[in-house]
Design an enzyme around this catalytic site. Structure first.
Site, PDB file in Angstrom:
ATOM      1  N   ASP A 182       0.901  -1.147   0.000  1.00  0.00           N
ATOM      2  CA  ASP A 182       0.000   0.000   0.000  1.00  0.00           C
ATOM      3  C   ASP A 182       0.938   1.194   0.000  1.00  0.00           C
ATOM      4  OD1 ASP A 182      -1.451   2.237   0.715  1.00  0.00           O
ATOM      5  OD2 ASP A 182      -2.932   1.047   1.784  1.00  0.00           O
ATOM      6  N   HIS A 183       1.033   1.887  -1.118  1.00  0.00           N
ATOM      7  CA  HIS A 183       2.108   2.883  -1.233  1.00  0.00           C
ATOM      8  C   HIS A 183       1.962   4.030  -0.235  1.00  0.00           C
ATOM      9  CE1 HIS A 183      -0.674   5.339  -3.614  1.00  0.00           C
ATOM     10  NE2 HIS A 183       0.151   6.341  -3.388  1.00  0.00           N
ATOM     11  N   HIS A 245      -5.758   2.785   1.404  1.00  0.00           N
ATOM     12  CA  HIS A 245      -5.075   3.993   1.887  1.00  0.00           C
ATOM     13  C   HIS A 245      -5.786   4.640   3.090  1.00  0.00           C
ATOM     14  CE1 HIS A 245      -3.102   3.253  -1.783  1.00  0.00           C
ATOM     15  NE2 HIS A 245      -3.773   4.048  -2.566  1.00  0.00           N
TER      16      HIS A 245
HETATM   17  C1  BG6 Z   1      -3.646   5.278  -5.954  1.00  0.00           C
HETATM   18  C2  BG6 Z   1      -4.997   5.444  -6.586  1.00  0.00           C
HETATM   19  O1  BG6 Z   1      -3.574   4.081  -5.245  1.00  0.00           O
HETATM   20  O2  BG6 Z   1      -3.414   6.368  -5.077  1.00  0.00           O
HETATM   21  C3  BG6 Z   1      -5.091   6.752  -7.328  1.00  0.00           C
HETATM   22  O3  BG6 Z   1      -5.232   4.378  -7.484  1.00  0.00           O
HETATM   23  C4  BG6 Z   1      -4.746   7.893  -6.411  1.00  0.00           C
HETATM   24  O4  BG6 Z   1      -6.383   6.941  -7.884  1.00  0.00           O
HETATM   25  C5  BG6 Z   1      -3.414   7.634  -5.707  1.00  0.00           C
HETATM   26  O5  BG6 Z   1      -4.650   9.070  -7.200  1.00  0.00           O
HETATM   27  C6  BG6 Z   1      -3.147   8.672  -4.643  1.00  0.00           C
HETATM   28  O6  BG6 Z   1      -1.846   8.497  -4.164  1.00  0.00           O
HETATM   29  P1  BG6 Z   1      -0.894   9.748  -3.945  1.00  0.00           P
HETATM   30  O7  BG6 Z   1       0.352   9.162  -3.390  1.00  0.00           O
HETATM   31  O8  BG6 Z   1      -0.730  10.402  -5.294  1.00  0.00           O
HETATM   32  O9  BG6 Z   1      -1.626  10.625  -3.000  1.00  0.00           O
END
Ligand code: BG6
Length: 503
Positions: A182-183, A245
């Site tokens: 989960d990034h 997230h």
């Molecule tokens: C991703 C979603 O996991 O996270 C995207 O698929 C979203 O739709 C993104 O824009 C948001 O991540 P960050 O790091 O750009 O806030």
């Protein structure tokens, strides 16, 4: 233990966006921080025909395009000479036979100790089949070396599919070989939630229902669906952002102190929070949730199209691009403290924040003064883009007449720690090399996340929205999202960008 374990990173889907935008720049940053072993190599696997030289050239060009800082040619050369490419179809057994022999050669050349990480940066339908073929090719057996598999998002599309995927993976792998990414957990500020809560003595005693009135979590984006219409039409905002997230932010905010920073100790506490979230029947879930879809509008002075006019989106699409939820956590720490979550595309600002509103002080002292209201203190963890923490206090406005104004004590990461170049994937890749799964999701965690959104998925599946599009691009979402809070006497707090702009 060495902080630079020898290994070969195999990236499936290496011709895609994630590789060029995140993974290769993250590897470059890791080398810059001296966290990659000399006996390290990458093998990119994808269908496109390319040889090693073409792959290297392509990634060099991409690095230059996406770099926000000056690139060191030496470091880039170091990395480029470790990049290799194998073209092949993921559904063809021969691809895996060739991969095995290529890995064997490279392993000899680089003395990588037989340690392989397989990173699945592919479309989700390949996750299980690729792992199954890795297993059949004998590439997943750990025998004096490690074999790990990193799975990107989305991990399933609902509880049932997530369970099926877990089952399929575990036919081949042990749980501790699986790294579900989960990034959001790669973000410094998300990791800091734990340090902030448990590394400071002053917050823990007041971090509960006795002192906290409500919690709001906002993940607002200005971008629309960009070129991802195909994916988004299947996903929508709820699936795309919530079980993963947003619930990460909820669990880190709400969890009990773990007994250590070891992976299972932290994840045990996160899972307990997920299990404690009320899962009401679909009808009540519908009352506690709001969905929205953007219409055309104006952002930063430029007109932007409606969701239904975006590429690869159906002109009558009912897919939501905004979600607001009220969650209740039935635990001794949190009972009756509402957690409000909202996320959406094409909102007025890009801001991810966790706002903790404390109960207000008793008013009695101010009864016969011109002060007519005391507002609660507010602690805000700014996750992005301007990372920091702020605490709102009431203070006397200087003057002969008693009046109270709100002041913010602000801490800004960059002011204190300077700028650190990061894609958010450095820590995750390095942790995977080190075998530390703390920042990766365990099977039961992913499933518990889907279980939280299941009643909402069910409620929404039963009744199509009738008012889409119901918010203008560049606004803060549909009006119904405000009404979700008002019965409780609260309103959505302004995010940092909005309050800064007002000043
Ligand atoms: C991703 C979603 O996991 O996270 C995207 O698929 C979203 O739709 C993104 O824009 C948001 O991540 P960050 O790091 O750009 O806030």
């Amino acid at each position: 233990m060495s902080t630079k374990p020898p290994c070969i990173l195999v990236i499936f889907g290496a011709a895609g966006d994630l590789t060029k935008r995140k993974l290769i720049p993250a590897l470059y940053n890791l080398k810059q921080a001296d966290l990659l072993a000399d006996n390290f190599a990458v093998v990119g696997v994808a269908r496109a025909e390319m040889n090693d030289e073409e792959f290297r050239r392509r990634l060099r060009d991409d690095m230059k395009e996406f770099a926000t800082e000056e690139i060191s040619e030496d470091l880039l050369n170091w990395l480029a000479e470790r990049l290799h490419y194998l073209s092949g179809d993921f559904s063809d057994d021969q691809t895996f036979v060739r991969l095995k022999s290529r890995l064997g050669e490279l392993d000899q050349e680089r003395s990588a100790g037989g340690n392989y990480i397989f990173y699945l940066a592919t479309a989700p339908q390949y996750f299980a089949p690729v792992v199954q073929k890795l297993g059949s090719a004998g590439l997943t057996n750990e025998d004096g070396h490690f074999r790990r598999v990193v799975i990107e998002k989305p991990f399933g599309s609902d509880l049932e599919s997530a369970k099926t995927l877990n089952r399929d993976l575990m036919k081949v792998l042990l749980e501790d070989q699986i790294y579900r990414i989960d990034h959001y957990l790669g973000k410094e500020t998300v990791q800091n939630i734990l340090v902030f809560r448990f590394g400071n003595g002053i917050f823990e005693p007041i971090w509960n229902r006795r002192y906290i009135d409500s919690v709001q979590i906002t993940a607002a984006e200005k971008v629309g669906v960009e070129q991802r219409g195909h994916y988004y039409e299947e996903a929508g905002a709820l699936r795309d952002m919530c079980p993963n997230h947003l619930l990460q932010l909820v669990t880190l905010t709400a969890m009990e102190p773990p007994v250590s920073f070891k992976a299972n100790a932290v994840r045990d506490e996160q899972v307990k929070v997920l299990h404690a979230i009320q899962c009401p029947p679909a009808e009540e879930a519908a009352r506690r949730s709001v969905r929205g879809q953007y219409g055309a509008g104006v952002l930063d002075g430029d007109p932007v199209p409606a969701y239904r006019s975006e590429p690869n989106v159906a002109p009558d699409s009912n897919v939501e691009t905004f979600v607001a939820l009220k969650l209740l956590i039935d635990s001794w720490r949190w009972a009756d403290v509402p957690f409000y979550l909202r996320t959406g595309k094409r909102l007025a600002a890009r801001d991810t924040e966790i706002e903790i509103t404390f109960k207000r002080a008793p008013f009695i002292l101010f009864r016969d003064t011109p002060v007519d209201e005391l507002t609660g203190n507010r602690l805000v963890l700014h996750i992005q883009p301007d990372e920091g923490v702020s605490l709102r206090l009431g203070a006397k406005i200087p003057g002969a007449i008693l009046s109270i104004g709100a002041v913010d004590m602000d801490f800004d990461y960059e002011d204190y720690f300077g700028h650190v170049s990061s894609t958010g994937y450095e820590r995750l890749l390095h942790d995977c090399m080190m075998g530390d799964a703390t920042l990766f999701q365990r099977a039961d965690q992913v499933e518990a996340g889907w279980a939280v959104v299941a009643p909402i998925q069910q409620a929404w599946a039963e009744s199509a929205p009738t008012d889409f599009p119901n918010y203008v691009a560049g606004s803060w979402g549909p009006k119904a999202a405000d009404e979700l809070l008002e019965p409780g006497g609260q309103k959505w707090e302004e995010t940092r960008h909005v309050s800064h702009r007002r000043k």
